[in-house]
Design a protein around this motif. Structure first.
Motif, short mmCIF file in Angstrom:
data_model
loop_
_atom_site.label_atom_id
_atom_site.label_comp_id
_atom_site.label_asym_id
_atom_site.label_seq_id
_atom_site.Cartn_x
_atom_site.Cartn_y
_atom_site.Cartn_z
N LEU A 285 0.77 -1.20 0.00
CA LEU A 285 0.00 -0.07 -0.01
C LEU A 285 1.01 1.20 0.02
O LEU A 285 0.59 2.36 -0.79
CB LEU A 285 -0.97 -0.08 1.25
N LEU A 286 1.94 1.28 0.67
CA LEU A 286 2.70 2.40 0.98
C LEU A 286 3.89 2.31 0.20
O LEU A 286 4.80 1.63 0.40
CB LEU A 286 3.08 2.94 2.41
N ASP A 287 4.45 3.22 -0.72
CA ASP A 287 5.45 2.94 -1.50
C ASP A 287 6.89 3.87 -0.89
O ASP A 287 7.83 3.49 -1.00
CB ASP A 287 5.30 3.51 -3.08
N MET A 288 6.24 5.24 -0.63
CA MET A 288 7.62 5.70 -0.32
C MET A 288 7.06 6.89 0.91
O MET A 288 6.08 7.38 0.78
CB MET A 288 8.54 6.73 -1.42
N CYS A 289 8.16 7.15 1.84
CA CYS A 289 7.72 8.04 2.81
C CYS A 289 8.98 8.83 3.20
O CYS A 289 10.00 8.48 3.10
CB CYS A 289 7.21 7.36 4.13
N THR A 290 8.81 10.50 3.07
CA THR A 290 9.79 11.38 3.66
C THR A 290 9.51 12.19 4.74
O THR A 290 8.05 12.58 4.63
CB THR A 290 10.41 12.22 2.31
N TRP A 291 10.38 12.58 5.59
CA TRP A 291 10.24 13.49 6.93
C TRP A 291 11.36 14.58 6.40
O TRP A 291 12.49 14.28 6.55
CB TRP A 291 10.28 12.66 7.92
N ASN A 292 10.80 15.50 6.22
CA ASN A 292 11.68 16.71 5.86
C ASN A 292 12.78 16.44 4.93
O ASN A 292 14.18 16.57 5.19
CB ASN A 292 12.19 17.35 7.29
N ASN A 293 12.39 16.08 3.83
CA ASN A 293 13.10 15.41 2.64
C ASN A 293 14.09 14.38 2.95
O ASN A 293 14.90 14.01 2.08
CB ASN A 293 14.04 16.74 2.12
N ASN B 240 10.31 21.36 17.10
CA ASN B 240 11.02 21.93 18.01
C ASN B 240 11.66 23.27 17.47
O ASN B 240 11.57 23.51 16.07
CB ASN B 240 12.05 21.35 18.83
N GLY B 241 12.38 24.01 18.11
CA GLY B 241 12.96 25.29 17.82
C GLY B 241 13.96 25.06 16.51
O GLY B 241 14.35 25.88 15.69
N SER B 242 14.73 23.92 16.68
CA SER B 242 15.60 23.71 15.49
C SER B 242 15.19 22.97 14.23
O SER B 242 15.90 22.81 13.33
CB SER B 242 16.63 22.86 16.30
N THR B 243 13.91 22.59 14.24
CA THR B 243 13.10 21.80 13.12
C THR B 243 12.96 22.91 12.20
O THR B 243 12.05 23.85 12.35
CB THR B 243 12.14 21.21 13.62
N LYS B 244 13.45 22.72 10.90
CA LYS B 244 13.25 23.80 9.97
C LYS B 244 12.02 23.79 9.30
O LYS B 244 11.39 24.57 8.87
CB LYS B 244 14.36 23.78 8.87
N TYR B 245 11.56 22.63 9.12
CA TYR B 245 10.32 22.09 8.34
C TYR B 245 9.52 21.18 9.38
O TYR B 245 9.84 20.90 10.43
CB TYR B 245 10.61 21.35 6.94
N GLY B 246 8.22 20.81 8.89
CA GLY B 246 7.35 19.94 9.33
C GLY B 246 6.75 19.16 8.26
O GLY B 246 5.30 19.01 8.09
N ASP B 247 7.40 18.82 7.17
CA ASP B 247 6.79 18.16 5.76
C ASP B 247 6.89 16.71 6.10
O ASP B 247 7.95 16.18 6.41
CB ASP B 247 7.76 18.80 4.70
N LEU B 248 5.70 15.96 5.93
CA LEU B 248 5.69 14.83 5.55
C LEU B 248 5.11 14.44 4.52
O LEU B 248 3.99 14.83 4.04
CB LEU B 248 4.88 14.04 6.91
N VAL B 249 5.61 13.65 3.45
CA VAL B 249 5.17 12.97 2.42
C VAL B 249 4.99 11.56 2.22
O VAL B 249 5.83 10.71 2.36
CB VAL B 249 6.18 13.64 1.06
N ILE B 250 3.77 11.15 1.89
CA ILE B 250 3.51 9.64 1.79
C ILE B 250 2.85 9.33 0.25
O ILE B 250 1.98 10.09 0.06
CB ILE B 250 2.35 9.24 2.77
N ASP B 251 3.71 8.34 -0.21
CA ASP B 251 3.16 7.93 -1.53
C ASP B 251 2.43 6.54 -1.34
O ASP B 251 3.03 5.62 -0.80
CB ASP B 251 4.26 7.64 -2.53
#
Length: 422
Positions: A137-145, A183-194
């Motif tokens: 079902l899930l092909d690829m997942c990325t957290w902050n690239n 947190n304060g040092s996390t630049k992004y909050g991006d989650l990508v799910i294929d």
């Protein structure tokens, strides 16, 4: 009888004459006139009344208003858990063709006479057809690239009435499964799910939905249709969000549940069917228990605890007929406390649009945080036990001149020093 009364009065008189409570020695001083004694009696009663009023107010505030909520904005030092992502398959071809056109867990939509002849084993078998390996079902997942193994994070949730669900970053899979934070040092909050529908295209394209939830939340009957994002092959769904966390000071957990009007996840009931407490698990347990109460069995889309059985087709009609009593929101508000912890999430969904997909069987979900949390709510203790002790002690000292040593004087003068009684 009279001698006993006289003896008790002498003991009491000795105590009042020698204790350090202000004013009471004048009440039993034989050298004072009766008007003077009356003056001191009125003065003492007035002071004692004032003391009682102050102590009553302190105890009332401690019992009824022990905690309060305020807003903080020192966001550079916060650590906020990323929301839970749940992927649910809500139906199968067999269920659609033979029993229900829509999700049976919604407790409605009876549409096929074949349901009346179905056994509980046949219904459970139809449910099992929705389950297939995460890797299909899930092909690829990325957290902050950065890529990560989807199936090491997405794991199966216990039945919640929605269907077969995989979830990540949720307390319902265990404390150690909450691995993604902001947190304060996390630049992004991006989650990508294929999502890949090549293995079962007819299932994925019509019955798979994706949900973003609080870390204590579950995809359930009350939020499923409102919070779902449906998979569409060859399309990308962009979900933007902001969130506001609730922080509790350490002392809050020592306040009783009723006065603070919320419940922590470790405060589950003895008879709980679930590993942790949340308002959703409480509601889910209420639904299951009321299914058993009204119909003697449990809908095959719901968890069936030990000692209960799954409904057959005819019994499913009983559950549908009693939906309003089984899933009563009014009863939920009476039986289930809100969560003390967790985040409030506000979503903005874009319309599905084309993207550079590997194949037409792929679809993408892009969860992006619009900004770091800049505000959070803090629940703190207004009146703790030490505040009560200090306030009560201050009132007793102000109005009566007494202290904690005054307590030890009671047995001393009433029971030990009787040698001075004449």
């Amino acid at each position: 009888m009279w001698r006993a009364f006289v003896w008790c009065w002498k003991v009491m008189k000795q105590y009042l004459s020698n204790c350090n409570i202000h004013g009471v020695k004048y009440l039993v001083n034989d050298q004072l006139s009766y008007p003077e004694r009356l003056f001191w009696l009125v003065s003492c009663v007035a002071c004692w009344y004032g003391c009682a009023i102050m102590i009553h107010d302190v105890l009332r505030n401690y019992i009824e208003y022990p905690v309060a909520v305020t807003i903080e904005s020192m966001f550079l030092h916060w650590v906020t858990p990323y929301p839970t992502i749940a992927i649910c398959i809500s139906n199968s071809k067999t269920i659609k063709n033979n029993y229900f056109k829509r999700n049976p867990g919604m407790l409605g939509n009876f549409s096929n006479q074949k349901l009346l002849q179905a056994t509980s084993e046949e219904l459970l078998s139809a449910y099992e057809q929705m389950r297939f390996p995460c890797a299909d079902l899930l092909d690829m997942c990325t957290w902050n690239n950065r890529k990560f193994n989807c199936c090491s994070e997405f794991q199966e949730l216990q039945k919640t009435g929605i269907g077969y669900c995989l979830a990540m970053n949720t307390y319902h899979l265990g404390e150690d499964k909450l691995r993604y934070f902001i947190n304060g040092s996390t630049k992004y909050g991006d989650l990508v799910i294929d999502v890949y529908s090549g293995s079962k295209p007819e299932l994925v394209s019509t019955a798979v939905s994706v949900h973003m939830l609080n870390n204590l939340g579950l995809p359930m009957i009350d939020n499923f249709e409102m919070e779902q994002t449906v998979v569409k092959n060859g399309k990308m769904n962009r979900i933007e969000f902001t969130m506001y966390d609730m922080y509790n000071e350490p002392g809050v957990k020592y306040v009783a549940i009723e006065p603070r009007d919320c419940q922590f996840r470790h405060e589950k009931q003895r008879d709980s069917m679930f590993a942790i407490y949340s308002s959703d698990t409480c509601y889910l347990q209420m639904i299951i228990e009321r299914m058993v109460k009204f119909c003697g069995c449990v809908n095959f889309y719901y968890y069936a605890p030990k000692g209960t059985r799954v409904c057959n087709g005819t019994e499913m009609l009983c559950i549908i007929a009693n939906k309003s009593e089984i899933a009563s929101e009014d009863l939920r508000s009476k039986l289930c406390q809100p969560n003390c912890e967790g985040t409030a999430i506000y979503l903005n969904r874009w319309d599905p649009h084309d993207y550079d997909s590997p194949t037409k069987s792929h679809s993408r979900f892009h969860f992006t945080m619009l900004s770091h949390p800049t505000i959070r709510y803090r629940r703190y203790v207004v009146y703790d036990l030490l505040d009560v002790i200090v306030s009560v002690g201050s009132a007793v000292g102000l109005f009566m001149g007494a202290s904690i040593l005054s307590i030890f004087e009671i047995p001393y003068w009433l029971f030990i020093r009787r040698d001075k009684i004449r």
